[in-house]
Design a protein around this motif. Structure first.
Motif, mmCIF file in Angstrom:
data_model
loop_
_atom_site.group_PDB
_atom_site.id
_atom_site.type_symbol
_atom_site.label_atom_id
_atom_site.label_comp_id
_atom_site.label_asym_id
_atom_site.label_seq_id
_atom_site.Cartn_x
_atom_site.Cartn_y
_atom_site.Cartn_z
ATOM 1 N N LYS A 141 0.672 -1.182 -0.243
ATOM 2 C CA LYS A 141 0.223 -0.217 0.492
ATOM 3 C C LYS A 141 0.754 1.488 -0.301
ATOM 4 N N THR A 146 -6.120 6.448 -1.337
ATOM 5 C CA THR A 146 -7.311 6.677 -0.806
ATOM 6 C C THR A 146 -7.814 6.333 -1.902
ATOM 7 N N GLY A 148 -8.423 3.265 -2.261
ATOM 8 C CA GLY A 148 -8.387 2.604 -2.996
ATOM 9 C C GLY A 148 -7.355 2.411 -3.715
ATOM 10 N N GLN A 177 1.902 -5.814 3.892
ATOM 11 C CA GLN A 177 0.927 -6.154 5.377
ATOM 12 C C GLN A 177 0.756 -7.758 4.308
ATOM 13 N N GLU A 178 0.625 -8.198 5.424
ATOM 14 C CA GLU A 178 -0.576 -9.961 5.391
ATOM 15 C C GLU A 178 -1.904 -9.661 4.349
ATOM 16 N N ILE A 180 -5.263 -10.824 3.853
ATOM 17 C CA ILE A 180 -6.052 -11.182 5.104
ATOM 18 C C ILE A 180 -7.268 -12.150 3.459
ATOM 19 N N SER A 212 -12.727 -3.694 -1.528
ATOM 20 C CA SER A 212 -14.044 -3.035 -0.627
ATOM 21 C C SER A 212 -14.800 -1.962 -1.290
ATOM 22 N N ASN A 213 -13.630 -0.754 -1.227
ATOM 23 C CA ASN A 213 -13.893 0.219 -1.567
ATOM 24 C C ASN A 213 -15.390 1.188 -3.035
ATOM 25 N N GLU A 260 -7.995 0.483 9.005
ATOM 26 C CA GLU A 260 -7.547 1.642 9.078
ATOM 27 C C GLU A 260 -8.322 2.593 9.993
HETATM 28 P P1 ADP Z 1 -7.337 2.809 0.954
HETATM 29 O O1 ADP Z 1 -7.085 3.609 1.918
HETATM 30 O O2 ADP Z 1 -7.414 3.708 -0.360
HETATM 31 O O3 ADP Z 1 -9.277 3.027 0.696
HETATM 32 P P2 ADP Z 1 -6.832 0.326 1.751
HETATM 33 O O4 ADP Z 1 -5.982 -0.252 3.063
HETATM 34 O O5 ADP Z 1 -8.679 0.826 2.849
HETATM 35 O O6 ADP Z 1 -7.075 1.383 1.320
HETATM 36 O O7 ADP Z 1 -7.432 -0.548 1.383
HETATM 37 C C1 ADP Z 1 -8.363 -0.738 0.049
HETATM 38 C C2 ADP Z 1 -9.524 -1.847 -0.012
HETATM 39 O O8 ADP Z 1 -8.329 -2.886 -0.132
HETATM 40 C C3 ADP Z 1 -9.977 -2.078 1.497
HETATM 41 O O9 ADP Z 1 -11.341 -1.969 1.977
HETATM 42 C C4 ADP Z 1 -9.896 -4.172 1.713
HETATM 43 O O10 ADP Z 1 -11.141 -4.397 1.086
HETATM 44 C C5 ADP Z 1 -8.745 -3.653 0.369
HETATM 45 N N1 ADP Z 1 -7.645 -4.707 1.733
HETATM 46 C C6 ADP Z 1 -6.982 -3.758 1.989
HETATM 47 N N2 ADP Z 1 -6.225 -4.811 3.008
HETATM 48 C C7 ADP Z 1 -6.038 -5.821 2.200
HETATM 49 C C8 ADP Z 1 -5.596 -6.813 3.318
HETATM 50 N N3 ADP Z 1 -4.736 -6.606 4.275
HETATM 51 N N4 ADP Z 1 -5.958 -8.260 3.293
HETATM 52 C C9 ADP Z 1 -7.200 -7.538 2.767
HETATM 53 N N5 ADP Z 1 -7.478 -7.061 1.824
HETATM 54 C C10 ADP Z 1 -7.392 -5.949 2.067
#
Ligand code: ADP
Length: 301
Positions: A141, A146, A148, A177-178, A180, A212-213, A260
């Motif tokens: 990331k 922001t 996604g 990040q791991e 999930i 999922s954004n 977050e």
């Molecule tokens: P942003 O702040 O740009 O929205 P996020 O860190 O929230 O970025 O990541 C966007 C989307 O990606 C999340 O809403 C989630 O659905 C998916 N996601 C982010 N990090 C992980 C993770 N470590 N494992 C699985 N899905 C993730």
């Protein structure tokens, strides 16, 4: 009470709903554009000036500070705090939440569940960094991203390595990040006000999308939280020192993990998905907690 919504855009759904909900509860609610506020910070009697005149005393402010104006916006919030105004989110807590790494470090220290996360600034030990967070698949990331954008899934160690090195070559700040996987492309947004989750929704990414954004085509539905999910969201808000925030959780095999904490959570998605008067609940929190002229900043910076 006299309450100000600190927002640059009076036409946003969230801003409009806050004004409407406050008025419905009998308050006088003004919209103040944070960036148009100015002040003499050396005066012993702190005031905020706006459009050529001193602003009246507000019993409370609801800061809606955009990420791009954090520095100036939080200074304005701090000035209101100096005047004894109650701020739903304190200036220090907003600044804290804007630094993703700092937030994760604070949450980790308090034992809040998190995906295993690493960061580094040089690409010399990329392989070891990947190993440290458990190997691929991994999510990489951009810290400044922001909605996604700048969130990439690396399916194997080799691609993880080249993505990390590419980002580092561009001098971008990243975290590794791991992944999930069991979250199945969904996350849970918990809207916390005070020490309660007042509304929650599950956001599901579009078919074949792990993010999922809603901005990326995801859809939101009402969700019933487990006790553990509720407790995790409330603890995360408390650790961050935020009176109102959105806590994003992923459902992992080892329980909920926080992705977050957002100090300016939008109202449109959550009110539509849950049918709740979330804006009204923000005012209920103010009514219970605002003690005019008595605000003391709790955070330590
Ligand atoms: P942003 O702040 O740009 O929205 P996020 O860190 O929230 O970025 O990541 C966007 C989307 O990606 C999340 O809403 C989630 O659905 C998916 N996601 C982010 N990090 C992980 C993770 N470590 N494992 C699985 N899905 C993730």
């Amino acid at each position: 009470m006299r309450i100000a919504v600190l927002s640059r855009n009076p036409n946003l759904y969230s801003t409009k709903r806050l004004v409407e909900a406050g008025q419905a509860r009998g308050h006088q609610v003004d919209i103040i554009d944070t960036m148009l506020c100015y002040m003499d910070i050396t005066k012993s009697r702190p005031v905020v000036r706006y459009e050529g005149a001193e602003l009246p005393y507000y019993d409370a402010v609801i800061p809606r500070i955009g990420a791009s104006v954090t520095f100036y916006g939080t200074s304005v919030v701090r000035q209101f705090e100096m005047m004894g105004t109650f701020s739903v989110n304190e200036s220090v807590a907003i600044s804290r939440s804007r630094d993703k790494l700092r937030s994760l470090q604070l949450l980790a220290r308090k034992g809040v569940g998190l995906p295993r996360t690493g960061f580094a600034s040089k690409s010399t030990n990329t392989k070891d960094l990947i190993k440290t967070v458990g190997g691929a698949p991994l999510v990489i990331k951009l810290l400044e991203g922001t909605q996604g954008i700048g969130v990439v899934l690396a399916e194997n160690d080799k691609s993880a390595e080249s993505i990390i090195q590419a980002f580092m070559g561009l001098k971008a700040n990243i975290l590794v990040q791991e992944f999930i996987e069991e979250a199945g492309g969904a996350d849970i947004r918990c809207f916390v006000v005070g020490d309660k989750v007042v509304a929650a929704m599950k956001r599901q990414g579009a078919e074949g999308e792990f993010r999922s954004n809603l901005h990326r085509g995801g859809s939101a539905t009402l969700v019933k939280l487990s006790k553990e999910e509720r407790a995790t969201a409330v603890t995360a808000a408390k650790v961050m020192g935020l009176g109102m925030c959105g806590v994003d959780l992923l459902q992992s095999n080892s329980g909920p993990v926080v992705m977050e904490v957002n100090s300016t959570p939008g109202l449109e998605g959550i009110e539509n998905a849950t049918g709740k008067d979330v804006a009204g609940l923000v005012f209920a929190h103010i009514e219970k907690n605002a003690k005019p002229f008595r605000t003391k900043t709790r955070g330590k910076g």
